[in-house]
Design an enzyme around this catalytic site. Sequence first.
Site, PDB file in Angstrom:
ATOM      1  N   HIS A   1       1.046  -1.101  -0.072  1.00 34.23           N
ATOM      2  CA  HIS A   1      -0.003  -0.009   0.051  1.00 34.23           C
ATOM      3  C   HIS A   1       0.976   1.224   0.077  1.00 34.23           C
ATOM      4  CE1 HIS A   1      -4.114   2.059   1.100  1.00 34.23           C
ATOM      5  NE2 HIS A   1      -4.231   1.235   0.133  1.00 34.23           N
TER       6      HIS A   1
ATOM      7  N   ASP B   1      -9.393  12.011  -4.634  1.00 35.10           N
ATOM      8  CA  ASP B   1      -8.120  11.859  -3.778  1.00 35.10           C
ATOM      9  C   ASP B   1      -7.443  13.065  -3.466  1.00 35.10           C
ATOM     10  OD1 ASP B   1      -5.902  10.256  -2.479  1.00 35.10           O
ATOM     11  OD2 ASP B   1      -6.921   8.458  -3.187  1.00 35.10           O
TER      12      ASP B   1
ATOM     13  N   HIS C   1     -12.033   8.662  -1.452  1.00 34.03           N
ATOM     14  CA  HIS C   1     -10.928   7.921  -1.370  1.00 34.03           C
ATOM     15  C   HIS C   1      -9.750   8.447  -0.516  1.00 34.03           C
ATOM     16  CE1 HIS C   1      -7.444   4.924  -2.262  1.00 34.03           C
ATOM     17  NE2 HIS C   1      -8.269   4.199  -1.928  1.00 34.03           N
TER      18      HIS C   1
ATOM     19  N   GLU D   1       2.730   0.602   4.397  1.00 35.94           N
ATOM     20  CA  GLU D   1       2.073   1.895   4.390  1.00 35.94           C
ATOM     21  C   GLU D   1       3.371   2.932   4.206  1.00 35.94           C
ATOM     22  OE1 GLU D   1      -1.016   2.425   3.636  1.00 35.94           O
ATOM     23  OE2 GLU D   1      -2.139   0.826   4.541  1.00 35.94           O
TER      24      GLU D   1
END
Length: 447
Positions: A133, A164, A353, A381
């Site tokens: 991610h 986003d 998102h 992440e």
Amino acid sequence: MPSLFKRSLLPKLRSFPLAAEALTILPSAAEFRRCLLEKIAGARQRITLVALYLQADEAGQEILDALHAAKSARPELEIVVVVDWLRAQRGLIGAGKQPGNSAWYQAQTRDHSTEVPIYGVPVQTRELFGVLHLKGFVIDDCVIYSGASLNNVYLHKFDKYRFDRYHLLHNAALADSMQELVRNELLASRAVRRLDLPELPTTRSLRGDIGNLRSRLKRANYDTTAGSEPTFGLSVSPVMGLGKNNPLNRLVCELIASSQQQLTICTPYFNLPLAVTREINRALERGVKIDIIVGDKTANDFYIPPSQPFKVIAALPYLYEISLRRFAKGHQAVIDSGQLNLHLWRDGDNTYHLKGMWIDERYTLLTGNNLNPRAFRLDLENALLIDDPRRELLEARAKELALIMENTRRIDSFRSLETLVDYPEAVGKFLRRVSRVRIERLLYRML
């Protein structure tokens, strides 16, 4: 500002100096697509794209064609695309059996005379337990950072878009650091393989290498030795994390704990980890004004209209709404006082998102982290923390927040959110069954 944590990160983070004019915030998915294609066409030294997936659709084809065209025009150009290994080898959720994007990658390699390698990173042996991610595209000395992946809806190729955040940072040291992590920690691993070449190894055969990669990634971080200790100037710090209590998780909690006046949080899936909820509650006790912006359940990318056949995945937006309603009910007093503001985003059939945080008038966190238990425990992440002690970016960040808030409505009461009895029959039936067998908590941890 002193930290409340025993092992504080903020005072120790090394960062790269950033000029205010070196940061650009793009307003839309369509502009993000235009900018990305323009940067690819103008690249001179390197292109490194890291995303959850590059989809086999029109927008994905446009990106891949642009990469091949750039390589054809400048053969010396270094191009690398990195996506999640497991996500690339399955079809879309709910779309039946499909060959996955990897088959398309291989066909594209056969059809082009130029080479654009596409690597798959297996963060776990099963997608349910962790995916790549990481976010961020490095093109020459520019970093394009967004939570978006690469497909029609994220790039607003046709009539629908997925909203986003989109930031351009012109900073050679940051670009070097992000590319070096990809090269040294991902591509150097035996678990990471080319997806655009035939005869892929099975995930099972890579099990040992995947375990080694995951262990290494839990200890890895961006090289910031070319940066400096915290100063009084505008700067940016790259941070990554994998697994429980990782540096990024700790940074998120410490940023919330450092807030004194204002905290704004964006997340598309309202399912906050306990550690984050705890720090939000403490911030409210300190008198911090907090805004949380989430997507309406109909703006969730898993939402399926009641007119269509029910699939289990369609229950997710309702689970998130249930979680939001519980949170609102427990905080109704501070909602009534205006100290806590919960905002629902919705714009027609488009989806939401956004992730990230704004802390007082100093810190801005850019991240793909959903601020949920899965992100805090399972997925790999990253984030960019912008420190603005001289308040040079106040106008730019105010414009970004105003744009985000354009399509929101404030939740005045938890009673304004629907409950189980209001949901479509198939959704309600499934959620009642889930509650009876007590797997709701497990779903919240995994999704």
